[in-house]
Scaffold this active site. Structure first.
Site: not given
Ligand code: NAD
Ligand code: 0WE
Length: 275
Positions: A167, A174
């Site tokens: 991560y 974060k």
């Molecule tokens: P997702 O890919 O559906 O959402 C991420 C969003 O970020 C996308 O809509 C993308 O268009 C947007 N984004 C990236 N760069 C951008 C920019 N320059 N301007 C505007 N928008 C931009 O994935 P998600 O899992 O729904 O992620 C949403 C949030 O939840 C993120 O902050 C992620 O870190 C957080 N999160 C995700 C998880 C997980 O496991 N999926 C867990 C905890 C927190």
């Molecule tokens: O916040 C996240 C993921 C955010 C994310 C994901 C990507 C994939 C594609 C940010 N940047 C990028 N860039 C890319 O090019 N999570 C909480 C999901 C997540 O991502 C991980 C996790 C978990 C959980 C990455 C490594 C280890 C654990």
């Protein structure tokens, strides 16, 4: 007339009469979309921002399905793009009751292996800008449109507090995002605007696709968590509804873990001893 059921508790349609902007829907698996559906079901009027052209055709049908009244592009890395998106909200609505910030991004090379070796200055800056500063920028533009009783949330992950393999630079961003949540909450608290974060467990979204060890992480989460299950979209959306509605009164500057209890565990259950 007065009886023991008379109180100020909400009666259902918890978001009735409230208007809010959802930032971060990329497709139907996005956390922002799960939250949007829950808010719509409770009577909210919604607006959406999406990153760009490429995502427009994915997001438009979703926005239409909940009768969104605002649908506008917004790249949070670009000041002019952010100002244009919020200018549209100002013109169309004038007032804003809630904001959902669900955006994070790091260059892929920074999400694997050695944090020290793989974190470049450029990627560090870009990750911090898009994943942490953008919440500050959005709060600055949203706050002047918000009355007392309004609320904002962002989405974070446990990698801010503990080391989660791979991560890396996102964990650092974060941690900054959670600190930003507290400082924004301090500024806006006196105006009656509540600012909080939801720390969600791993979810199967676009942001998880192709992450090294992603599948293993989901199963470890299941084994280690108190509830012995994955984090559900309903759970995350339910907490968003609580924080964004008047149910969340008096909650500010908080990071709520919605992760099936994973964050509370220090060691997994001992395996049954086999002799
Ligand atoms: P997702 O890919 O559906 O959402 C991420 C969003 O970020 C996308 O809509 C993308 O268009 C947007 N984004 C990236 N760069 C951008 C920019 N320059 N301007 C505007 N928008 C931009 O994935 P998600 O899992 O729904 O992620 C949403 C949030 O939840 C993120 O902050 C992620 O870190 C957080 N999160 C995700 C998880 C997980 O496991 N999926 C867990 C905890 C927190
Ligand atoms: O916040 C996240 C993921 C955010 C994310 C994901 C990507 C994939 C594609 C940010 N940047 C990028 N860039 C890319 O090019 N999570 C909480 C999901 C997540 O991502 C991980 C996790 C978990 C959980 C990455 C490594 C280890 C654990």
């Amino acid at each position: 007339m007065s009886d023991s059921t008379e109180n100020n508790f909400p009666k259902g349609g918890l978001m009735h009469g409230k208007r809010g902007l959802i930032m971060g829907v990329a497709n139907k698996n996005s956390i922002a979309w799960g939250i949007a559906q829950q808010l719509h079901a409770q009577g909210a009027e919604l607006g959406f921002t999406y990153l760009g052209e490429a995502l427009e055709k994915r997001v438009r049908p979703l926005a239409e399905s909940v009768n969104a009244s605002i649908f506008t592009p917004c790249d949070v890395a670009d000041d002019a793009s952010m100002e244009a998106a919020f200018a549209e909200v100002r013109e169309k609505w004038g007032e804003l009751d809630f904001l959902v910030h669900s955006i994070g991004f790091a260059g892929r090379e920074g999400l694997k292996g050695s944090f020290v070796e793989n974190t470049s200055r450029e990627n560090f800056k870009m990750t911090m800008d898009i994943s942490a500063f953008s919440f500050v920028a959005a709060a600055k533009l949203a706050a002047p449109m918000m009355k007392p009783g309004s609320s904002m949330i962002t989405l974070t992950y446990l990698g801010s507090e503990r080391v989660i393999p791979n991560y890396n630079v996102m964990g650092v961003a974060k941690a900054a995002l959670e600190a930003c949540t507290r400082y924004i909450a301090r500024d806006l608290g006196p105006k009656g605007i509540r600012v909080n974060a939801i720390s969600a467990g791993p979810m199967r979204t676009l942001a998880m696709a192709g992450i090294s060890g992603g599948r293993g992480m989901l199963s470890t989460g299941k084994d280690w968590s108190l509830l012995k299950e994955d984090t559900s979209m309903e759970g995350v959306a339910g907490s968003a509804l609580w924080l964004l509605s008047d149910l969340g009164r008096s909650v500010a500057g908080e990071v709520v873990h919605v992760d099936a209890g994973f964050h509370a565990v220090g060691m997994p259950e001992p395996q049954a001893v086999t002799e």
